[in-house]
Design a protein around this motif. Structure first.
Motif, short mmCIF file in Angstrom:
data_model
loop_
_atom_site.label_atom_id
_atom_site.label_comp_id
_atom_site.label_asym_id
_atom_site.label_seq_id
_atom_site.Cartn_x
_atom_site.Cartn_y
_atom_site.Cartn_z
N GLN A 52 20.83 76.00 38.29
CA GLN A 52 22.16 76.24 37.72
C GLN A 52 22.19 77.47 36.78
O GLN A 52 23.08 78.32 36.91
CB GLN A 52 22.66 74.99 36.99
CG GLN A 52 24.07 75.12 36.43
CD GLN A 52 25.14 75.33 37.50
OE1 GLN A 52 25.00 74.88 38.63
NE2 GLN A 52 26.21 76.02 37.14
N MET A 90 24.46 80.88 37.49
CA MET A 90 25.43 81.43 36.55
C MET A 90 25.08 82.86 36.15
O MET A 90 25.97 83.69 35.97
CB MET A 90 25.54 80.53 35.31
CG MET A 90 26.31 79.24 35.55
SD MET A 90 27.94 79.50 36.30
CE MET A 90 28.69 80.65 35.15
N GLN A 146 27.51 85.93 36.60
CA GLN A 146 27.88 86.74 35.44
C GLN A 146 27.58 88.22 35.67
O GLN A 146 28.42 89.08 35.40
CB GLN A 146 27.12 86.24 34.21
CG GLN A 146 27.56 86.93 32.92
CD GLN A 146 26.82 86.39 31.72
OE1 GLN A 146 25.61 86.19 31.75
NE2 GLN A 146 27.54 86.13 30.64
N THR A 181 33.18 85.65 33.01
CA THR A 181 33.00 84.33 33.61
C THR A 181 32.61 83.31 32.55
O THR A 181 32.10 83.66 31.48
CB THR A 181 31.89 84.34 34.69
OG1 THR A 181 30.67 84.81 34.09
CG2 THR A 181 32.27 85.23 35.85
N SER A 182 32.83 82.05 32.86
CA SER A 182 32.40 80.95 31.99
C SER A 182 31.92 79.80 32.87
O SER A 182 32.30 79.71 34.04
CB SER A 182 33.54 80.47 31.10
OG SER A 182 34.58 79.90 31.90
N GLN A 183 31.08 78.95 32.33
CA GLN A 183 30.54 77.81 33.08
C GLN A 183 31.18 76.52 32.62
O GLN A 183 31.31 76.27 31.42
CB GLN A 183 29.02 77.72 32.87
CG GLN A 183 28.42 76.45 33.48
CD GLN A 183 26.92 76.33 33.23
OE1 GLN A 183 26.13 76.72 34.05
NE2 GLN A 183 26.55 75.78 32.09
N CYS A 184 31.56 75.68 33.58
CA CYS A 184 32.05 74.34 33.29
C CYS A 184 31.31 73.37 34.21
O CYS A 184 31.39 73.50 35.44
CB CYS A 184 33.55 74.22 33.56
SG CYS A 184 34.57 75.34 32.58
N ASN A 199 30.91 73.59 38.44
CA ASN A 199 29.98 72.91 39.35
C ASN A 199 29.85 71.48 38.86
O ASN A 199 30.17 71.18 37.70
CB ASN A 199 28.62 73.61 39.37
CG ASN A 199 27.79 73.25 40.60
OD1 ASN A 199 28.11 72.31 41.33
ND2 ASN A 199 26.72 73.98 40.82
#
Length: 256
Positions: free
Chosen positions: A81, A85, A89, A99-102, A135
């Motif tokens: 993961q 990301m 990015q 971008t951002s991760q959730c 994700n």
């Protein structure tokens, strides 16, 4: 154009598309994705649900099994993961996108408080010109690994965020008629409203990297259809696939 006038697209992109059906995540595919989003950002805002963490990890490690395949996959997801990301990015930043991760789990959609938190957080990110990359939290959850290549997660997120369009990027030109597959000359079903008709056309089968198949996509589309959201199943292996689909210059399946 005012932000409130922009149409919202949720793009679900699977492992086969991200790897371009190889054993490695394709930076070229992510750059293609970023270029399209950059070109469309005056009219559309994007949220991405992405698979690929396990596929990325397999590029770096070969874990010893303790007899539980699902546990190994969860460990691979944990390793992959952050790499996934990082690649997102780097690829998006080169085009000028943030971008951002959730990370979400299916339980998050069952509680009112967390549903509201998801919606509020993603709305803030989008309002500040970030592209949320979502994700499943595979390290603690097993749904995506076992049951479908994030198709359902994409559909639930699309419904929660009341998007205007749900696009599933896969490795086929939409859904083909069963008869055309049997004849060896695939023909795309271009538009459909009756999901039961679509069910009869779907051949069972899994993709090589992903855990989904067309059946999981039909189940996902049933969620968005119930929420009044149009869904498209598009071949994400092709460059410029979002723009070409919006312009109607390629074959894909549209479910109204």
């Amino acid at each position: 154009m005012d932000k409130s006038d922009k149409k919202r697209i949720l793009l679900k992109i699977g492992s086969n598309t991200l790897t371009k059906e190889t054993d490695h995540i394709s930076r070229g595919k992510l750059e293609d994705l970023a270029r399209q989003i950059a070109k469309l950002q005056d009219r559309y805002e994007f949220i991405i649900v992405s698979s690929g963490a396990i596929a990325v990890a397999k590029q770096f490690v070969n874990l010893e099994s303790n007899g539980k395949e699902i546990t190994v996959k969860q460990a691979l997801a944990s390793i992959g993961q952050p790499h996934l990301m990082r690649i997102f990015q780097e690829s998006f930043r080169e085009i000028g996108l943030l971008t951002s991760q959730c990370l979400l789990s299916y339980l998050d959609f069952e509680r009112d408080e967390t549903r509201i938190n998801i919606e509020n957080t993603i709305n803030v990110l989008v309002a500040n010109n970030y592209v949320p990359i979502i994700n499943e939290n595979d390290t603690v959850a097993t749904h995506e690994i076992q049951f479908g290549d994030n198709d359902k997660l994409g559909a639930l997120t699309a419904a929660l965020l009341k998007v205007d369009l749900f696009i599933i990027a896969t490795n086929t030109d939409g859904i083909y008629t069963k008869a055309s597959i049997e004849k060896g000359k695939k023909e795309t079903i271009h538009e459909v409203a009756d999901l039961s008709m679509l069910e009869k056309e779907v051949a069972d089968g899994k993709s090589s990297h992903g855990t989904g198949g067309m059946q999981s996509k039909i189940e996902a589309v049933a969620i968005t259809k119930a929420a009044g959201i149009e869904s498209w199943i598009v071949n994400g292996l092709n460059d410029n696939f979002i723009i070409n689909a919006l312009e109607g210059t390629i074959d894909f399946t549209k479910i109204r």
